[in-house]
Design a protein around this motif. Sequence first.
Motif, PDB file in Angstrom:
ATOM      1  N   UNK A  74      72.358 -28.322 -20.109  1.00 36.36           N
ATOM      2  CA  UNK A  74      73.581 -27.871 -19.459  1.00 36.36           C
ATOM      3  C   UNK A  74      73.780 -28.608 -18.136  1.00 36.36           C
ATOM      4  N   UNK A  75      75.016 -28.871 -17.826  1.00 35.55           N
ATOM      5  CA  UNK A  75      75.389 -29.597 -16.607  1.00 35.55           C
ATOM      6  C   UNK A  75      75.601 -28.611 -15.467  1.00 35.55           C
ATOM      7  N   UNK A  76      75.175 -28.999 -14.267  1.00 35.73           N
ATOM      8  CA  UNK A  76      75.393 -28.154 -13.102  1.00 35.73           C
ATOM      9  C   UNK A  76      75.661 -28.982 -11.867  1.00 35.73           C
ATOM     10  N   UNK A  77      76.181 -28.317 -10.853  1.00 36.13           N
ATOM     11  CA  UNK A  77      76.451 -28.975  -9.576  1.00 36.13           C
ATOM     12  C   UNK A  77      76.286 -27.929  -8.485  1.00 36.13           C
ATOM     13  N   UNK A  78      75.562 -28.279  -7.443  1.00 35.04           N
ATOM     14  CA  UNK A  78      75.360 -27.388  -6.309  1.00 35.04           C
ATOM     15  C   UNK A  78      75.766 -28.115  -5.035  1.00 35.04           C
ATOM     16  N   UNK A  79      75.915 -27.358  -3.971  1.00 30.99           N
ATOM     17  CA  UNK A  79      76.192 -27.937  -2.662  1.00 30.99           C
ATOM     18  C   UNK A  79      75.033 -27.578  -1.744  1.00 30.99           C
ATOM     19  N   UNK A  80      74.470 -28.595  -1.110  1.00 24.17           N
ATOM     20  CA  UNK A  80      73.351 -28.406  -0.184  1.00 24.17           C
ATOM     21  C   UNK A  80      73.735 -29.061   1.136  1.00 24.17           C
ATOM     22  N   UNK A  81      73.772 -28.267   2.193  1.00 30.42           N
ATOM     23  CA  UNK A  81      74.157 -28.778   3.514  1.00 30.42           C
ATOM     24  C   UNK A  81      75.470 -29.558   3.453  1.00 30.42           C
ATOM     25  N   UNK A  82      76.427 -29.059   2.671  1.00 28.23           N
ATOM     26  CA  UNK A  82      77.737 -29.686   2.561  1.00 28.23           C
ATOM     27  C   UNK A  82      77.806 -30.883   1.641  1.00 28.23           C
ATOM     28  N   UNK A  83      76.718 -31.243   1.010  1.00 31.49           N
ATOM     29  CA  UNK A  83      76.679 -32.409   0.117  1.00 31.49           C
ATOM     30  C   UNK A  83      76.517 -31.957  -1.329  1.00 31.49           C
ATOM     31  N   UNK A  84      77.206 -32.622  -2.263  1.00 31.48           N
ATOM     32  CA  UNK A  84      77.148 -32.283  -3.684  1.00 31.48           C
ATOM     33  C   UNK A  84      75.904 -32.890  -4.334  1.00 31.48           C
ATOM     34  N   UNK A  85      75.269 -32.106  -5.204  1.00 31.85           N
ATOM     35  CA  UNK A  85      74.143 -32.590  -5.999  1.00 31.85           C
ATOM     36  C   UNK A  85      74.404 -32.174  -7.445  1.00 31.85           C
ATOM     37  N   UNK A  86      74.465 -33.170  -8.320  1.00 34.87           N
ATOM     38  CA  UNK A  86      74.701 -32.949  -9.741  1.00 34.87           C
ATOM     39  C   UNK A  86      73.352 -32.925 -10.459  1.00 34.87           C
ATOM     40  N   UNK A  87      73.243 -32.091 -11.500  1.00 33.78           N
ATOM     41  CA  UNK A  87      71.984 -32.011 -12.239  1.00 33.78           C
ATOM     42  C   UNK A  87      72.212 -31.591 -13.678  1.00 33.78           C
ATOM     43  N   UNK A  88      71.219 -31.855 -14.513  1.00 32.90           N
ATOM     44  CA  UNK A  88      71.154 -31.355 -15.878  1.00 32.90           C
ATOM     45  C   UNK A  88      69.985 -30.402 -15.950  1.00 32.90           C
ATOM     46  N   UNK A  89      70.117 -29.370 -16.785  1.00 32.35           N
ATOM     47  CA  UNK A  89      69.091 -28.340 -16.857  1.00 32.35           C
ATOM     48  C   UNK A  89      68.924 -27.901 -18.304  1.00 32.35           C
ATOM     49  N   UNK A  90      67.683 -27.668 -18.702  1.00 35.17           N
ATOM     50  CA  UNK A  90      67.381 -27.153 -20.038  1.00 35.17           C
ATOM     51  C   UNK A  90      66.208 -26.193 -19.920  1.00 35.17           C
ATOM     52  N   UNK A  91      66.154 -25.239 -20.827  1.00 40.41           N
ATOM     53  CA  UNK A  91      65.050 -24.286 -20.835  1.00 40.41           C
ATOM     54  C   UNK A  91      65.356 -23.041 -20.031  1.00 40.41           C
ATOM     55  N   UNK A  92      64.543 -22.004 -20.225  1.00 35.57           N
ATOM     56  CA  UNK A  92      64.801 -20.720 -19.556  1.00 35.57           C
ATOM     57  C   UNK A  92      64.543 -20.761 -18.052  1.00 35.57           C
ATOM     58  N   UNK A  93      65.415 -20.100 -17.284  1.00 33.21           N
ATOM     59  CA  UNK A  93      65.254 -20.055 -15.828  1.00 33.21           C
ATOM     60  C   UNK A  93      63.960 -19.370 -15.412  1.00 33.21           C
ATOM     61  N   UNK A  94      63.485 -18.429 -16.187  1.00 37.17           N
ATOM     62  CA  UNK A  94      62.258 -17.712 -15.856  1.00 37.17           C
ATOM     63  C   UNK A  94      61.009 -18.319 -16.477  1.00 37.17           C
ATOM     64  N   UNK A  95      61.063 -19.584 -16.877  1.00 29.40           N
ATOM     65  CA  UNK A  95      59.929 -20.237 -17.537  1.00 29.40           C
ATOM     66  C   UNK A  95      58.701 -20.275 -16.632  1.00 29.40           C
ATOM     67  N   UNK A  96      57.530 -20.232 -17.252  1.00 31.69           N
ATOM     68  CA  UNK A  96      56.276 -20.300 -16.504  1.00 31.69           C
ATOM     69  C   UNK A  96      56.083 -21.672 -15.850  1.00 31.69           C
ATOM     70  N   UNK A  97      56.663 -22.718 -16.445  1.00 33.39           N
ATOM     71  CA  UNK A  97      56.520 -24.074 -15.907  1.00 33.39           C
ATOM     72  C   UNK A  97      57.899 -24.695 -15.722  1.00 33.39           C
ATOM     73  N   UNK A  98      58.089 -25.342 -14.565  1.00 34.19           N
ATOM     74  CA  UNK A  98      59.339 -26.038 -14.254  1.00 34.19           C
ATOM     75  C   UNK A  98      59.016 -27.481 -13.909  1.00 34.19           C
ATOM     76  N   UNK A  99      59.769 -28.401 -14.520  1.00 33.70           N
ATOM     77  CA  UNK A  99      59.588 -29.833 -14.280  1.00 33.70           C
ATOM     78  C   UNK A  99      60.888 -30.377 -13.694  1.00 33.70           C
ATOM     79  N   UNK A 100      60.777 -31.081 -12.564  1.00 36.19           N
ATOM     80  CA  UNK A 100      61.921 -31.659 -11.873  1.00 36.19           C
ATOM     81  C   UNK A 100      61.848 -33.181 -12.009  1.00 36.19           C
ATOM     82  N   UNK A 101      62.935 -33.810 -12.466  1.00 37.84           N
ATOM     83  CA  UNK A 101      62.983 -35.245 -12.725  1.00 37.84           C
ATOM     84  C   UNK A 101      63.877 -35.964 -11.725  1.00 37.84           C
TER      85      UNK A 101
END
Length: 192
Positions: A74-101
Amino acid sequence: RPSRKIRDESTRGNCLLLGQRPAAARSRPGMSRFLLALVALVSARPGRRAGARAANADLEGAIRDAYVDKHQVHHGKITVDGEAVEFLEAGPKGAAKTVLFCHGAAFSMTTWQHVGVLDALAERGMRAIALNLPGYGASSKTIGGWQGKAGFVRRVAEALDLPSTLMIVAASMGGSYALPFVMDPGPYKIAG
């Protein structure tokens, strides 16, 4: 379309013919396309020879064309300190393991999707997030108040409300964003 020979300049002689399945991939159905694309992606060394950009575009196109969308990313976009950051995300939000690429300079967040790694991790119950680094896709070109590259990954992790234990995967230029975070993760624990 005939197979192309890709040579990794750093190993001087290790070759892979696209279209052939490595022995390890034959034993795990479904992983061969992923492993083949990943090896081809890692083996391509943009900028090492004339025509590297064209070869990189061909490789990226072949990887994209081989990707089978499982509708887990799934595609997402957040704003951090006024700047846009686009990301893709897969898997459950409550997963025991999270991998950031974090991608390399020649690619983007979609590269991680097209090689199948986001789907593969989601299928194993992990959460996978691929960022578009500053200047790529819909992410802002600047990194504003993030204290340069050193604060980027941490601020994004905070904005995404990621768990305290993370695994980080960074390719090439992506390491210039990930390494400062790994060296000084603040409240986060780096698991790999």
